[in-house]
Design a protein around this motif. Structure first.
Motif, PDB file in Angstrom:
ATOM      1  N   HIS A  23      -7.892 -27.553  -3.421  1.00 40.59           N
ATOM      2  CA  HIS A  23      -8.239 -28.315  -4.618  1.00 40.59           C
ATOM      3  C   HIS A  23      -8.029 -29.799  -4.359  1.00 40.59           C
ATOM      4  CE1 HIS A  23      -8.458 -24.517  -6.687  1.00 40.59           C
ATOM      5  NE2 HIS A  23      -7.273 -24.209  -6.164  1.00 40.59           N
ATOM      6  N   ARG A  24      -9.016 -30.594  -4.772  1.00 39.30           N
ATOM      7  CA  ARG A  24      -8.985 -32.026  -4.481  1.00 39.30           C
ATOM      8  C   ARG A  24      -9.204 -32.805  -5.767  1.00 39.30           C
ATOM      9  NH1 ARG A  24     -12.519 -34.876   0.192  1.00 39.30           N
ATOM     10  NH2 ARG A  24     -11.531 -36.908   0.008  1.00 39.30           N
ATOM     11  N   ALA A  50      -0.744 -38.262   0.482  1.00 43.13           N
ATOM     12  CA  ALA A  50      -0.943 -37.063  -0.333  1.00 43.13           C
ATOM     13  C   ALA A  50       0.398 -36.407  -0.660  1.00 43.13           C
ATOM     14  CB  ALA A  50      -1.862 -36.077   0.381  1.00 43.13           C
ATOM     15  N   LYS A  51       1.297 -36.339   0.324  1.00 39.08           N
ATOM     16  CA  LYS A  51       2.622 -35.763   0.074  1.00 39.08           C
ATOM     17  C   LYS A  51       3.398 -36.622  -0.910  1.00 39.08           C
ATOM     18  CE  LYS A  51       3.154 -33.462   4.523  1.00 39.08           C
ATOM     19  NZ  LYS A  51       3.912 -33.442   5.778  1.00 39.08           N
ATOM     20  N   PHE A  52       3.242 -37.939  -0.796  1.00 44.23           N
ATOM     21  CA  PHE A  52       3.923 -38.846  -1.717  1.00 44.23           C
ATOM     22  C   PHE A  52       3.423 -38.625  -3.147  1.00 44.23           C
ATOM     23  CE2 PHE A  52       3.740 -42.949  -3.972  1.00 44.23           C
ATOM     24  CZ  PHE A  52       5.091 -43.147  -4.141  1.00 44.23           C
ATOM     25  N   ILE A  53       2.128 -38.530  -3.332  1.00 43.64           N
ATOM     26  CA  ILE A  53       1.552 -38.355  -4.681  1.00 43.64           C
ATOM     27  C   ILE A  53       1.998 -37.034  -5.278  1.00 43.64           C
ATOM     28  CG2 ILE A  53      -0.601 -38.061  -5.949  1.00 43.64           C
ATOM     29  CD1 ILE A  53      -1.847 -40.081  -3.957  1.00 43.64           C
ATOM     30  N   THR A  54       1.955 -35.959  -4.498  1.00 45.72           N
ATOM     31  CA  THR A  54       2.388 -34.669  -5.049  1.00 45.72           C
ATOM     32  C   THR A  54       3.874 -34.663  -5.369  1.00 45.72           C
ATOM     33  OG1 THR A  54       2.643 -33.781  -2.818  1.00 45.72           O
ATOM     34  CG2 THR A  54       0.568 -33.312  -3.961  1.00 45.72           C
TER      35      THR A  54
END
Length: 143
Positions: A23-24, A50-54
């Protein structure tokens, strides 16, 4: 025999992930928000955006390390001063021993009086340094 070889032959390539991220989501930021995002990202130390945002979205703990150059400089100078202070103490002991072995009582007492005066000045300076260090740790020093 050939049938067994063909059945055990791998297809090659990467092994598939157990839990793939399919999912994007896309979002856009203006210049101000982007600069805030990048500064938070750099402060986090995470190497992947991406890891930071999640981690931010799901309230996972983000570790930030802030290095204050003034504090590091103060610590380094205080450490070097401490080593110099210890060296003065060692030299002090050696001088007192040499005074009593090479000079008469009267002459050694005169030199010791001068040394005692300088030691009192050094002690006052040491108290001032301790006060400044305490103010620095309490955050009372203006930059």
């Amino acid at each position: 025999m050939n049938d067994q070889k063909n059945n055990t032959r791998s297809k090659g390539g990467r092994k598939p992930k157990i839990n793939p991220c399919n999912h994007r989501y896309v979002f856009r930021l203006d210049e101000e928000d982007n600069s805030k995002f990048l500064s938070l990202f750099e402060a986090s130390g995470i190497d992947n955006k991406a890891k930071f945002i999640t981690s931010v979205l799901f309230s996972r703990e983000i570790k930030t390390v802030k290095i204050d150059k003034g504090t590091v400089d103060f610590y380094m100078r205080l450490t070097s001063f401490y080593s110099q202070f210890r060296a003065v103490g060692v030299n002090y002991n050696q001088v007192v021993k040499l005074l009593y072995t090479h000079f008469t009582e009267k002459k050694a007492a005169a030199f010791l009086y001068q040394l005692e005066r300088h030691t009192a000045e050094l002690s006052a300076l040491c108290r001032k340094i301790i006060e400044l260090a305490n103010e620095f740790t309490n955050g009372n020093i203006e930059k």
